[in-house]
Motif scaffolding. Structure first.
Motif, PDB file in Angstrom:
ATOM      1  N   GLN A   1       1.157  -1.217   0.099  1.00  0.00           N
ATOM      2  CA  GLN A   1       0.194   0.195  -0.040  1.00  0.00           C
ATOM      3  C   GLN A   1       0.710   0.967   0.062  1.00  0.00           C
ATOM      4  O   GLN A   1       0.585   1.961  -0.738  1.00  0.00           O
ATOM      5  CB  GLN A   1      -1.158  -0.226   0.892  1.00  0.00           C
ATOM      6  N   ILE A   2       1.808   1.709   0.981  1.00  0.00           N
ATOM      7  CA  ILE A   2       3.078   2.474   0.828  1.00  0.00           C
ATOM      8  C   ILE A   2       3.726   2.638  -0.467  1.00  0.00           C
ATOM      9  O   ILE A   2       3.183   3.602  -0.968  1.00  0.00           O
ATOM     10  CB  ILE A   2       3.638   2.427   2.480  1.00  0.00           C
ATOM     11  N   ARG A   3       4.059   1.878  -0.377  1.00  0.00           N
ATOM     12  CA  ARG A   3       5.254   1.412  -1.864  1.00  0.00           C
ATOM     13  C   ARG A   3       4.109   2.511  -3.254  1.00  0.00           C
ATOM     14  O   ARG A   3       4.456   3.085  -3.704  1.00  0.00           O
ATOM     15  CB  ARG A   3       5.092  -0.288  -2.726  1.00  0.00           C
ATOM     16  N   ARG A   4       3.228   1.854  -3.508  1.00  0.00           N
ATOM     17  CA  ARG A   4       1.890   2.598  -4.368  1.00  0.00           C
ATOM     18  C   ARG A   4       2.073   3.578  -3.869  1.00  0.00           C
ATOM     19  O   ARG A   4       1.182   4.397  -5.367  1.00  0.00           O
ATOM     20  CB  ARG A   4       0.461   1.755  -4.367  1.00  0.00           C
ATOM     21  N   ALA A   5       1.927   4.612  -3.079  1.00  0.00           N
ATOM     22  CA  ALA A   5       0.746   5.561  -2.898  1.00  0.00           C
ATOM     23  C   ALA A   5       3.025   6.521  -2.930  1.00  0.00           C
ATOM     24  O   ALA A   5       2.535   7.581  -2.846  1.00  0.00           O
ATOM     25  CB  ALA A   5       1.036   5.620  -1.947  1.00  0.00           C
ATOM     26  N   ASP A   6       3.899   6.021  -2.714  1.00  0.00           N
ATOM     27  CA  ASP A   6       5.022   6.657  -2.137  1.00  0.00           C
ATOM     28  C   ASP A   6       6.275   7.708  -2.885  1.00  0.00           C
ATOM     29  O   ASP A   6       6.896   7.587  -2.748  1.00  0.00           O
ATOM     30  CB  ASP A   6       6.043   6.583  -0.620  1.00  0.00           C
ATOM     31  N   ARG A   7       5.522   7.341  -4.552  1.00  0.00           N
ATOM     32  CA  ARG A   7       6.103   8.237  -5.511  1.00  0.00           C
ATOM     33  C   ARG A   7       6.928   9.471  -4.811  1.00  0.00           C
ATOM     34  O   ARG A   7       8.003  10.026  -4.568  1.00  0.00           O
ATOM     35  CB  ARG A   7       5.721   8.855  -6.948  1.00  0.00           C
ATOM     36  N   LEU A   8       5.825  10.519  -4.513  1.00  0.00           N
ATOM     37  CA  LEU A   8       6.259  11.841  -4.596  1.00  0.00           C
ATOM     38  C   LEU A   8       7.107  11.568  -2.696  1.00  0.00           C
ATOM     39  O   LEU A   8       8.030  12.376  -2.461  1.00  0.00           O
ATOM     40  CB  LEU A   8       5.542  12.933  -3.660  1.00  0.00           C
ATOM     41  N   ARG A   9       6.804  11.500  -1.906  1.00  0.00           N
ATOM     42  CA  ARG A   9       7.387  11.063  -0.908  1.00  0.00           C
ATOM     43  C   ARG A   9       9.405  10.494  -1.340  1.00  0.00           C
ATOM     44  O   ARG A   9      10.277  11.199  -0.698  1.00  0.00           O
ATOM     45  CB  ARG A   9       7.178   9.878   0.082  1.00  0.00           C
ATOM     46  N   GLU A  10       9.458   9.588  -1.949  1.00  0.00           N
ATOM     47  CA  GLU A  10      10.605   9.250  -2.284  1.00  0.00           C
ATOM     48  C   GLU A  10      11.351  10.544  -3.101  1.00  0.00           C
ATOM     49  O   GLU A  10      12.646  10.314  -3.283  1.00  0.00           O
ATOM     50  CB  GLU A  10      10.058   8.206  -3.517  1.00  0.00           C
ATOM     51  N   ARG A  11      10.725  11.200  -4.222  1.00  0.00           N
ATOM     52  CA  ARG A  11      11.161  12.409  -4.544  1.00  0.00           C
ATOM     53  C   ARG A  11      11.952  13.092  -3.524  1.00  0.00           C
ATOM     54  O   ARG A  11      12.352  13.785  -3.549  1.00  0.00           O
ATOM     55  CB  ARG A  11      10.240  12.353  -5.285  1.00  0.00           C
ATOM     56  N   LEU A  12      10.527  13.100  -2.832  1.00  0.00           N
ATOM     57  CA  LEU A  12      11.382  14.636  -2.261  1.00  0.00           C
ATOM     58  C   LEU A  12      12.235  14.091  -1.252  1.00  0.00           C
ATOM     59  O   LEU A  12      13.776  14.321  -0.855  1.00  0.00           O
ATOM     60  CB  LEU A  12      10.310  14.333  -0.870  1.00  0.00           C
ATOM     61  N   TYR A  13      12.647  12.440  -0.564  1.00  0.00           N
ATOM     62  CA  TYR A  13      13.717  13.032   0.407  1.00  0.00           C
ATOM     63  C   TYR A  13      15.048  12.215  -0.409  1.00  0.00           C
ATOM     64  O   TYR A  13      16.198  12.557  -0.113  1.00  0.00           O
ATOM     65  CB  TYR A  13      13.426  10.489   0.534  1.00  0.00           C
ATOM     66  N   GLU A  14      15.023  11.928  -1.791  1.00  0.00           N
ATOM     67  CA  GLU A  14      15.464  12.070  -2.534  1.00  0.00           C
ATOM     68  C   GLU A  14      16.533  13.429  -2.947  1.00  0.00           C
ATOM     69  O   GLU A  14      17.439  13.568  -2.930  1.00  0.00           O
ATOM     70  CB  GLU A  14      15.713  11.375  -4.294  1.00  0.00           C
ATOM     71  N   GLU A  15      16.053  14.498  -3.302  1.00  0.00           N
ATOM     72  CA  GLU A  15      16.273  15.968  -3.457  1.00  0.00           C
ATOM     73  C   GLU A  15      17.202  16.088  -2.089  1.00  0.00           C
ATOM     74  O   GLU A  15      17.763  17.141  -2.070  1.00  0.00           O
ATOM     75  CB  GLU A  15      14.919  16.528  -3.599  1.00  0.00           C
ATOM     76  N   ILE A  16      16.265  15.731  -0.354  1.00  0.00           N
ATOM     77  CA  ILE A  16      17.274  15.705   0.594  1.00  0.00           C
ATOM     78  C   ILE A  16      18.745  15.184   0.672  1.00  0.00           C
ATOM     79  O   ILE A  16      19.196  15.951   0.999  1.00  0.00           O
ATOM     80  CB  ILE A  16      16.146  15.745   1.689  1.00  0.00           C
ATOM     81  N   LYS A  17      18.223  13.859   0.445  1.00  0.00           N
ATOM     82  CA  LYS A  17      20.015  13.454  -0.121  1.00  0.00           C
ATOM     83  C   LYS A  17      20.715  14.163  -0.853  1.00  0.00           C
ATOM     84  O   LYS A  17      21.905  14.463  -1.248  1.00  0.00           O
ATOM     85  CB  LYS A  17      19.473  11.884  -0.584  1.00  0.00           C
ATOM     86  N   ARG A  18      20.098  14.548  -1.936  1.00  0.00           N
ATOM     87  CA  ARG A  18      21.265  15.353  -2.731  1.00  0.00           C
ATOM     88  C   ARG A  18      21.407  16.876  -2.522  1.00  0.00           C
ATOM     89  O   ARG A  18      21.683  16.957  -3.206  1.00  0.00           O
ATOM     90  CB  ARG A  18      20.319  15.040  -4.252  1.00  0.00           C
ATOM     91  N   GLY A  19      20.935  16.762  -1.760  1.00  0.00           N
ATOM     92  CA  GLY A  19      20.921  18.206  -1.189  1.00  0.00           C
ATOM     93  C   GLY A  19      20.973  19.451  -2.091  1.00  0.00           C
ATOM     94  O   GLY A  19      20.429  20.993  -1.756  1.00  0.00           O
ATOM     95  N   THR A  20      19.761  19.590  -2.767  1.00  0.00           N
ATOM     96  CA  THR A  20      18.430  20.444  -2.999  1.00  0.00           C
ATOM     97  C   THR A  20      17.464  21.261  -2.426  1.00  0.00           C
ATOM     98  O   THR A  20      17.723  21.830  -2.431  1.00  0.00           O
ATOM     99  CB  THR A  20      17.626  19.433  -4.176  1.00  0.00           C
ATOM    100  N   ILE A  21      17.125  19.964  -1.202  1.00  0.00           N
ATOM    101  CA  ILE A  21      17.244  20.456  -0.225  1.00  0.00           C
ATOM    102  C   ILE A  21      17.547  20.284   0.894  1.00  0.00           C
ATOM    103  O   ILE A  21      18.256  19.219   1.829  1.00  0.00           O
ATOM    104  CB  ILE A  21      15.407  19.706  -0.098  1.00  0.00           C
ATOM    105  N   LEU A  22      17.868  21.807   2.049  1.00  0.00           N
ATOM    106  CA  LEU A  22      18.787  21.374   3.048  1.00  0.00           C
ATOM    107  C   LEU A  22      18.310  21.073   3.913  1.00  0.00           C
ATOM    108  O   LEU A  22      17.124  21.663   4.778  1.00  0.00           O
ATOM    109  CB  LEU A  22      19.700  22.464   2.630  1.00  0.00           C
ATOM    110  N   ILE A  23      18.606  19.862   4.537  1.00  0.00           N
ATOM    111  CA  ILE A  23      18.799  19.141   6.134  1.00  0.00           C
ATOM    112  C   ILE A  23      19.577  18.750   6.346  1.00  0.00           C
ATOM    113  O   ILE A  23      20.492  18.112   5.789  1.00  0.00           O
ATOM    114  CB  ILE A  23      17.394  18.455   6.066  1.00  0.00           C
ATOM    115  N   ASP A  24      20.200  19.365   7.628  1.00  0.00           N
ATOM    116  CA  ASP A  24      21.223  18.783   8.086  1.00  0.00           C
ATOM    117  C   ASP A  24      20.704  17.650   9.035  1.00  0.00           C
ATOM    118  O   ASP A  24      20.118  17.861   9.426  1.00  0.00           O
ATOM    119  CB  ASP A  24      22.239  19.529   8.969  1.00  0.00           C
ATOM    120  N   SER A  25      21.804  16.592   9.401  1.00  0.00           N
ATOM    121  CA  SER A  25      21.583  15.735  10.186  1.00  0.00           C
ATOM    122  C   SER A  25      22.587  15.242  10.921  1.00  0.00           C
ATOM    123  O   SER A  25      22.434  14.123  12.041  1.00  0.00           O
ATOM    124  CB  SER A  25      20.959  13.943   9.411  1.00  0.00           C
ATOM    125  N   GLU A  26      23.363  16.751  11.380  1.00  0.00           N
ATOM    126  CA  GLU A  26      25.152  16.123  11.916  1.00  0.00           C
ATOM    127  C   GLU A  26      25.472  17.385  11.735  1.00  0.00           C
ATOM    128  O   GLU A  26      25.135  17.864  11.497  1.00  0.00           O
ATOM    129  CB  GLU A  26      25.790  15.122  11.459  1.00  0.00           C
TER     130      GLU A  26
END
Lengths: 804, 278
Positions: free
Chosen positions: A537-562
């Protein structure tokens, strides 16, 4: 004061499969009661039992909670104990054909009456012509004809005789009779007539005049004689028809003697047949073409038919009707028309029943949203309920748009219990804006979407799973699967101490788990299958979440975790997309400088902040003033912003984070970026509960995991939200391994202390904080700003503040 | 008249009454069946024309019951108009059946003119004359004269009945009856099942004798028939016609029933065309 991370058991209170004594749900008995809907059930039962006007029901609750099933179950149980509703028929009104008469008959007898009438007319169509062909009838008709002719001929013969005696003859002219004088059987020629003596001529003319007058009198009486003949013929015809009709009708009247309206109708039928006996004879003469029949009107027996509007023959108990398409006509019935030679015609046989007719004497279930979406359906329904009768009229008639001749069927008394089902918002809107609504729908059955999570309810839930599986033809669920479904149900309820009663979601989960069990060729569904279904169910619905987290990982959206930074904190928000919600970390930053004591919420300034968000910011600015600047003006100008937020921000769940960012900026105390924080704060610095806590924690966990190895990350949540925790298993596992922590905080001091690693500091009796604490640094900074402001104002420098 | 080849003309007397229209239709059918010529006659009543010239000539109108003068000129016009209408009607009906036709107007006594026009071998078709208010127990004067004087086969009809099959013939063994039977056989449209010979006797032996006599005569002409015994008396005859659904009743011209008084009564009761064969 040290706040300890929450134990991993609290992050996901598990449902222990060992508490269940069964292996699979196949062993469990059917769940007949309805889980967690005590209030709604009581209301439904009350509404059904209450036999007073206006006690109709409105079942309110979110879509998919099972309102329809519950109501249907209760109604079926009740309806079985009731007698079947009466049949309703429309029959021709012999006095006024535009107003068909409604007949009420006990269940099943409507159809019987229809068949009886068909048989009656069939019988009469043979017996009446036979009766009127009989020798007896012919003899009587002949007798009347003879009598007439006899009278006519006698009268004429008398005149003829007189004429002959006077040497006259009566001749036929093209247009009448003439009397002519004769001699030896020949009419006198003009010359012969002239040769007669004057006296003779005068005498002849007198005779002619007399005879002509007699002829005129004779002709005068002919129409009267014919009229007499017609009347006598009619009387004979009536007598013979009565003898053909009478005993058949009498048999029927005897059969329906307990139903006065029916016997009255049969009387009217008898009278009409006798009056229109020509229709029964016309067929015998035949020779009419379809075209002449169409224009001259074929003898029609339609008026003797019975339109069984509602037939409850063979029904067990009172009717329960669910109308899926509650349009005006489908609710209240309609009069159809048929096209004949380009013209639309109608009669009582074309009256069609509506849902109210079918449900009359029982129960009608309707979806409120559908009713409101159909033009005039709601108004029509209310009018019927208010007047307690069903009048059939077309929308065109009702609105006065059409004035073509149509039928006005006699209204039928209405005795029905209507159950509307719909969302809560519709109920409250109708209560507020429709004065009729409360009057007609006095009983609200409010369906709860959650139920207490305890061992008893766990077992009931297990039985519910078993029942749903059995009804849906699914594999049985083993106890681990049941436990997992229960945990997921708690997650759906967003509360570790509650279970969701949203039947549609549960049923969907069961079906999907069954699918995975089938794929795995298992005979019973196990926990892994349930997890597969959830993941799917989550997999079918989480395209946008994946994109968002990907952009955080790639540094487009700035979030520090350390690392650590002043004036910057990780806030957490929730995005809801359809049924799927997920957490999104947002960077919140604060700046502070000398100013007039205002905290600028940039979101609000640009109208991207909702009212509740703004409220949160105002609260925190007043908290600042109250705590740190009680005796002097708050000489601060601060600004707060959600970085990289381009849409609306609503809710106050970021106010702890915002306050921490501001304190960090003022105290110049760096905040650990491995932490994220959520919670709202009040003016006393207490942290208050927020929504979507699970999604927020999981969101931050997922982002941190995406950015690098998990180790020291943590989320701060309000202590009041601990009971809502129902986290994903991988998050719980990370917490158990000490790689990810969740802290429950009660005050802002706990939050700032955890975030900065510095003591927050408690104020002494004078309001001073211990040196080195965050609060001390904040207080000192504010004092300094106050002093600077004072200097500026004394030096006349107000208004030329230094820009930071 | 005994030989079919001698029938060459069907004569029909026409006036404006509905009976006359029925007669025309039947005459056309008959002419078509017998491949004969159709002659329509319209006879202007000499008595009526004379009356119109009298100073005291007045008529009582059927419709208005008013008394008004009879104008000679108007009467002539009306008669001419009727003649034109009748000729048109005759043409339409005759052409519809592909029958050669002619139309003749004469002036005089209707029956006399009709009989004068008839030649050897003609068949006369006569609708009952007059209006509905008159003549029940009596035939019209024209019909009376024709019955009494005609030497021809005469078909009597009235409005509402049609000449057709089955054909019933009253057979009592006389020569006249024999002729009647032979004529009846010609009206059956070639199907012997359409001919019903009514054997007029209540004696079984006589009936058998009559049947033999009739069947051998028909056989000689290559024809056949159904035979029905018939008790003497008008009532049984009427019942037989009704039972068989007869569309023509053929009688010998010299039969006792073929008299003016009895014939009218018979026609009224059987409600079917009556053919008198001479």
């Amino acid at each position: 004061m040290t706040v300890k991370p929450l134990s991993h058991e609290l992050l996901r209170p598990l449902c222990d499969p060992q508490q269940f004594a069964f292996e699979t749900t196949a062993e469990l008995e059917e769940l007949t009661e309805i889980l967690g809907q005590g209030r709604a059930l009581d209301a439904v039962r009350f509404g059904i039992g209450m036999k007073r006007d206006g006690y109709n029901l409105y079942a309110l609750g979110p879509a998919g909670i099972g309102k329809h099933t519950v109501v249907q179950q209760v109604l079926e149980k009740q309806a079985q104990q009731q007698t079947p509703a009466d049949d309703w028929c429309y029959v021709h009104n012999f006095q006024d054909h535009q107003k068909p008469v409604a007949l009420r008959l006990p269940a099943g007898r409507g159809a019987t009456l229809r068949r009886d009438m068909e048989v009656l007319i069939q019988d009469l169509r043979t017996s009446i012509p036979a009766m009127l062909e009989s020798d007896e009838y012919r003899a009587q008709v002949q007798e009347i004809d003879e009598e007439l002719k006899g009278k006519q001929e006698q009268a004429f013969a008398d005149i003829q005789k007189q004429a002959e005696q006077e040497e006259m003859v009566i001749l036929n002219t093209p247009h009448g009779f003439a009397v002519a004088p004769t001699r030896a059987g020949e009419v006198l020629s003009p010359k012969e007539f002239e040769q007669l003596s004057k006296e003779e001529r005068q005498h002849k003319e007198q005779v002619i005049n007399r005879l002509q007058e007699q002829l005129a009198a004779f002709l005068e009486q002919i129409p009267r004689l014919h009229k007499e003949r017609r009347e006598k013929l009619r009387e004979v015809e009536r007598k013979f028809t009565m003898s053909a009709v009478g005993h058949l009708i009498d048999e029927l009247k005897k059969k329906y003697q307990d139903l006065t309206p029916v016997t009255q109708y049969l009387d009217a039928v008898e009278g009409d047949i006798v009056e229109n006996v020509k229709d029964f004879r016309a067929r015998e003469e035949g020779a009419a073409t379809p075209l002449t029949l169409a224009f001259q009107g074929a003898p029609s027996f339609t008026r003797y038919r019975v339109n069984t509007l509602v037939d409850h023959g063979g029904a067990q108990g009172a009717p329960i009707v669910y109308e899926d398409n509650p349009s005006f006509a489908n609710l209240l019935g309609r009069v159809e028309h048929s096209a004949q030679f380009g013209a639309l015609i109608t009669d009582f046989t074309l009256i069609k029943a509506g849902a109210l007719h079918r449900a009359n004497g029982g129960y009608l279930m309707l979806d409120m949203r559908k009713v409101l979406m159909q033009p005039y359906a709601w108004e029509g329904l209310k009018r019927a309920l208010r007047s307690q009768e069903i009048s059939i009229e077309s929308l065109g008639q009702m609105l006065g748009l059409l004035s073509t001749v149509s039928l006005e069927p006699e209204p039928i008394p209405l005795d029905v219990k209507v159950v509307l089902m719909g969302e809560r918002i519709l109920y409250y809107l109708l209560c507020a804006y429709d004065p009729d609504f409360r009057e007609l729908f006095k009983v609200a059955a409010d369906f709860d979407d959650r139920v207490e999570r305890n061992p008893e309810n766990n077992l009931l839930y297990a039985r519910l799973i078993g029942t749903l599986a059995r009804k849906g033809g699914l594999r049985p669920f083993d106890r681990t699967a049941v436990a997992h479904v229960i945990e997921q149900s708690a997650r759906l309820a967003s509360d570790a101490e509650k279970l969701s009663t949203h039947m549609q979601s549960t049923a969907d989960l069961l079906r999907e788990a069954d699918y995975w069990a089938e794929r795995a060729k298992r005979k019973a569904v196990c926990a892994a299958d349930v997890q597969c279904a959830i993941d799917g169910q989550i997999r079918r619905a989480d395209r946008l979440r994946e994109r968002l987290y990907e952009e955080i990982k790639r540094g487009t959206i700035l979030i520090d975790s350390e690392g650590e930074k002043s004036g910057q904190v990780n806030g957490l928000s929730v995005l809801q997309l359809g049924d799927f919600a997920f957490g999104q970390p947002s960077r919140i930053t604060a700046t502070a400088r000398l100013g007039k004591g205002e905290v600028v919420d940039i979101e609000r300034e640009v109208e991207l902040g909702g009212a509740i968000h703004s409220k949160g910011v105002l609260i925190l600015s007043n908290f600042m003033a109250a705590r740190y600047a009680q005796n002097e003006p708050l000489s601060l100008s601060a600004s707060l912003v959600f970085e990289q937020s381009y849409g609306m921000v609503e809710g106050d769940s970021a106010s702890v984070a915002e306050l921490c960012a501001l304190l960090s900026a003022l105290a110049d105390a760096p905040i650990k970026q491995a932490f994220a924080v959520t919670g709202s704060v009040n003016q006393h610095g207490q942290v208050q509960a927020i929504g979507g806590v699970n999604e927020k924690i999981e969101g931050f966990y997922d982002v941190c995991k995406a950015k690098g190895p998990i180790g020291e990350q943590a989320v701060l949540i309000p202590a009041a939200n601990v009971k809502h925790l129902m986290l994903r298993e991988d998050v719980v596992a990370a917490a158990a391994a000490g790689q990810f922590c969740v802290y429950a905080i009660e005050t802002i001091d706990e939050a700032i202390s955890l975030l900065t690693g510095l003591p927050a500091g408690a104020a002494d009796a004078h309001g001073n904080f211990p040196e080195g604490s965050v609060n001390y640094r904040v207080q000192q900074r504010l004092k300094e700003l106050s002093r600077l402001r004072k200097e500026y104002s004394e030096g006349g420098k107000e208004g030329s503040e230094q820009r930071s | 008249m005994n030989d079919r080849h001698t029938i060459h003309r069907v004569l029909v007397a026409l006036d404006a009454s509905p009976h006359s229209r029925a007669a025309l239709k039947a005459a056309a059918e008959l002419a078509a069946d017998l491949q004969a010529e159709l002659l329509g006659m319209f006879i202007e009543d000499i008595n009526l024309l004379r009356l119109a010239q009298l100073p005291c000539a007045r008529e009582v109108a059927y419709a208005t019951r008013g008394i008004r003068a009879v104008d000679s000129q108007r009467l002539e016009n009306t008669l001419r108009m009727q003649a034109a209408q009748l000729e048109h009607m005759l043409a339409t009906v005759a052409q519809g059946r592909n029958v050669p036709w002619s139309f003749r107007v004469s002036r005089g006594h209707v029956a006399k003119e009709l009989l004068a026009a008839a030649e050897e071998g003609d068949v006369l078709v006569l609708g009952r004359v007059g209006t509905s208010v008159m003549q029940r127990t009596r035939l019209g004067s024209t019909a009376q004269t024709v019955v009494a004087m005609a030497r021809h086969t005469v078909v009597f009809l009235e409005h509402g009945v049609e000449l057709g099959v089955p054909v019933l013939v009253l057979f009592d063994g006389t020569e006249g009856a024999m002729r009647a039977m032979v004529t009846a056989a010609r009206l059956t449209r070639g199907d012997e099942r359409n001919l019903v010979v009514l054997l007029a006797s209540d004696d079984r032996d006589t009936q058998q004798r009559l049947q033999q006599q009739a069947s051998s005569r028909l056989a000689a002409q290559g024809r056949g028939a159904r035979f029905c015994p018939l008790a003497p008396g008008t009532i049984s005859l009427i019942n037989a016609v009704k039972r068989e659904g007869g569309k023509a009743l053929v009688l010998a011209g010299d039969h006792a029933l073929a008299k003016e008084k009895t014939l009218a009564d018979l026609m009224r009761q059987v409600r079917c065309p009556v053919v008198l064969v001479r």
